[in-house]
Design an enzyme around this catalytic site. Structure first.
Site, PDB file in Angstrom:
ATOM      1  N   THR A   7      50.124  21.283  10.375  1.00 59.00           N
ATOM      2  CA  THR A   7      51.170  22.245  10.756  1.00 59.00           C
ATOM      3  C   THR A   7      51.713  22.835   9.458  1.00 59.00           C
ATOM      4  O   THR A   7      51.338  22.396   8.361  1.00 59.00           O
ATOM      5  CB  THR A   7      52.331  21.558  11.503  1.00 59.00           C
ATOM      6  OG1 THR A   7      53.078  20.776  10.561  1.00 59.00           O
ATOM      7  CG2 THR A   7      51.841  20.666  12.643  1.00 59.00           C
ATOM      8  N   ASP A   8      52.626  23.808   9.575  1.00 61.08           N
ATOM      9  CA  ASP A   8      53.207  24.388   8.369  1.00 61.08           C
ATOM     10  C   ASP A   8      53.975  23.343   7.568  1.00 61.08           C
ATOM     11  O   ASP A   8      53.944  23.342   6.345  1.00 61.08           O
ATOM     12  CB  ASP A   8      54.148  25.552   8.737  1.00 61.08           C
ATOM     13  CG  ASP A   8      53.350  26.751   9.230  1.00 61.08           C
ATOM     14  OD1 ASP A   8      52.136  26.819   8.925  1.00 61.08           O
ATOM     15  OD2 ASP A   8      53.920  27.597   9.947  1.00 61.08           O
ATOM     16  N   CYS A   9      54.676  22.460   8.281  1.00 61.20           N
ATOM     17  CA  CYS A   9      55.480  21.459   7.571  1.00 61.20           C
ATOM     18  C   CYS A   9      54.693  20.191   7.256  1.00 61.20           C
ATOM     19  O   CYS A   9      55.097  19.402   6.408  1.00 61.20           O
ATOM     20  CB  CYS A   9      56.756  21.144   8.350  1.00 61.20           C
ATOM     21  SG  CYS A   9      56.529  20.945  10.117  1.00 61.20           S
ATOM     22  N   TYR A  10      53.591  19.944   7.973  1.00 66.92           N
ATOM     23  CA  TYR A  10      52.726  18.776   7.719  1.00 66.92           C
ATOM     24  C   TYR A  10      51.290  19.277   7.577  1.00 66.92           C
ATOM     25  O   TYR A  10      50.493  19.199   8.505  1.00 66.92           O
ATOM     26  CB  TYR A  10      52.821  17.770   8.873  1.00 66.92           C
ATOM     27  CG  TYR A  10      54.172  17.085   8.952  1.00 66.92           C
ATOM     28  CD1 TYR A  10      54.397  15.908   8.259  1.00 66.92           C
ATOM     29  CD2 TYR A  10      55.207  17.623   9.715  1.00 66.92           C
ATOM     30  CE1 TYR A  10      55.631  15.275   8.314  1.00 66.92           C
ATOM     31  CE2 TYR A  10      56.441  17.006   9.781  1.00 66.92           C
ATOM     32  CZ  TYR A  10      56.654  15.825   9.076  1.00 66.92           C
ATOM     33  OH  TYR A  10      57.872  15.216   9.133  1.00 66.92           O
TER      34      TYR A  10
END
Lengths: 402, 136
Positions: free
Chosen positions: A138-141
């Site tokens: 994901t964008d954050c992970y």
């Protein structure tokens, strides 16, 4: 005569508490009687050490750099799959989980050499295990793959959380068919070649508090060689089964859900276990202290193997087909004699639960209390008792119309 | 004096085609009971035997085997209980056909008597914590 837990704890702090095991208390009551023993004895310790499949542990792995979101992805510890349906780095490992490439029962009986229970044992022993994660990113992970060695001390939290342990009574398993059966009750030889049972009997926690008058939510216990707590009643908790006149259930009844910090436990009391042709599991050591608050509670703890009855069930037909048929009732006193008679046939008996280890647990807990290291807790809520009117529901299948 | 002993015989690959056991019985007047056999061409062969007969014949038979190049081990050394893994549950006592694994009635500890063990290996996979090990 009544005592409170606070009074008993005061004696424990001063090193004056009288603590005996559930085995020792039997003779004491026989010699001194209930009234005198209830005045003298403050705590009775219990113990059990047997395979308990509904066991597992959750872990917080810590965040890698860059970060990875295991939630919704897949993760393995030593090739054993773990449940990932939580936040970014929380996982749950079940005792019966096995590697995706384990041959299972393809060649029957499968050996089931290594599973979740074995991973728990190795982690508790301080060993490195291989952690492998695949994630969608994901964008954050952003990270999608991770493989690393990890050990218990590296993790933020490592918590044993067993949703059903310490079954209050259990079936005695036999095999009426003409072929060997490979079950969770061990290898059952054809034509009643053996009868297998699994209990610590007179030392088992819930046999010594049959109506859950002292054991409740929040009760502090010996768990896996360390300290744990009763978290809830266990799954399939069923206080409503028939009982003897002393209140002892005559079939599987109450159960405990237990929790504790895995980091302070010991591998000798959490043993990875393989049931041939059945699967992997974890053998768990549990000991529960019973405060002698009254003569009634003492009377329960003086229960003997001869007073505890279990049902003999055929695992070739009755058990798998959910039939209520039982062959007969038998006392643990008889079972421990090594041979019982069923339908006129002499059958050798074996236990899956270790009595010597149960004795060791009860003695260890006794020592902790005598040294003042282990204080008793007041339960914050009781476990459901007979009055709860629980019925044990089977699964009623309802066909899904397409 | 007669003896009955259980032995493990290791046959080097060159001896696998030789009628060693025939000679052992015929020339040395020994009675044998084969407990386990694993013989594969061009590989080491393994035979677990109970040998009985007069002490004199037994000694001569063992000498014959040794001189022929067979390596001999006594059986008791080959089946081992890993004491650290045994939980003394007792699941094995109804599986063991010879009483080599038996419950001590007072302590309820499981005793292992290697001299009664025939190395059938039934206990190895039936033991839940996998404490029984076979080293041939």
């Amino acid at each position: 005569m009544t005592k409170t837990i606070a009074e008993i704890n005061e004696k424990i702090r001063k090193g004056q508490a009288v603590v005996v095991t559930a085995e020792e208390v039997i003779d004491i009551v026989e010699k001194k009687g209930v009234e005198k023993t209830a005045q003298e004895v403050d705590v009775v310790t219990t113990g059990t050490f047997g395979p308990m499949c509904s066991s597992g542990a959750y872990f917080n792995l810590g965040h890698s750099k860059p970060k990875i979101k295991v939630g919704g992805g897949r993760a393995y510890l030593n090739d054993v799959p773990v449940y990932t349906g939580f936040a970014a780095v929380d996982i749950f490992l079940g005792a019966t989980a096995i590697p995706d490439d384990d041959p299972r029962n393809r060649i029957h009986p499968g050996p089931f050499n290594y599973g979740g229970g074995h991973v728990i044992e190795e982690l508790v022993a301080g060993k490195d295990v291989r952690l492998a994660i695949t994630a969608y990113g994901t964008d954050c992970y952003p990270r999608k793959r991770l493989e690393t060695w990890i050990r218990l001390e590296d993790m933020n939290e490592a918590v044993l959380f067993n949703i059903r342990n310490a079954y209050q009574n259990y079936n005695v398993a036999v095999n009426l068919s003409d072929r060997t059966l490979y079950t969770y009750m061990g290898v059952l030889k054809p034509n009643m070649g053996n009868a297998n049972y699994s209990t610590a009997g007179q030392l088992s926690p819930l046999f010594n508090d049959p109506y859950y008058k002292t054991i409740g939510i929040g009760t502090k216990i010996f768990l896996g060689g360390g300290i744990g707590y009763v978290a809830w009643h266990g799954t399939q908790h069923n206080p409503s089964v028939p009982r003897s006149d002393k209140g002892v259930p005559r079939a599987g009844a109450g159960t405990l859900a237990v929790i504790g910090d895995l980091k302070q436990m010991e591998p000798a009391w959490l043993v990875g276990t393989s049931m041939l042709g059945y699967g992997c599991t974890l053998t768990v050591g549990i000991g529960v202290p019973i405060p002698i608050l009254s003569e009634e509670i003492l009377r329960y703890t003086a229960v003997k193997d001869e007073d505890i009855f279990a049902t003999i069930v055929d695992y070739s037909e009755a058990y798998p087909q959910r039939s209520p048929d039982i062959l007969r009732e038998v006392s643990y006193g008889e079972l421990k004699g090594g041979r019982i008679t069923i339908q006129g046939q002499e059958v050798p008996t074996a236990s899956l639960s270790s009595y010597p280890k149960a004795v060791e647990i009860a003695n260890t807990l006794k020592e902790w209390i005598q040294k003042g290291e282990f204080l008793l807790t007041e339960p914050v809520a009781p476990l459901p008792g007979v009055e709860a009117g629980i019925t044990f529901k089977p699964l009623q299948e309802r066909p899904i119309e397409e | 004096m007669t003896v009955a002993k259980r032995v493990v015989l290791h046959f080097p690959p060159r001896l696998v085609d030789e009628p060693i056991i025939y000679r052992l019985v015929k020339d040395h007047n020994l009675v044998l009971n084969i407990l386990k056999a694993s013989v594969t061409p061009k590989e080491e062969g393994l035979l677990v035997l109970e040998l009985s007969g007069a002490q004199k014949d037994y000694d001569k038979g063992i000498r014959y085997l040794t001189e022929a190049g067979v390596r001999i081990q006594s059986l008791g050394q080959d089946v081992i209980r890993n004491e650290a893994r045994c939980t003394h549950c007792g699941a094995c006592v109804v599986i063991c056909p010879t009483g080599a694994l038996a419950l001590e009635p007072t302590t309820r500890l499981v005793d292992f008597y290697p001299d009664k063990c025939t190395a059938c290996e039934l206990c190895v996979l039936a033991c839940p914590p996998r404490a029984m090990e076979v080293h041939f």
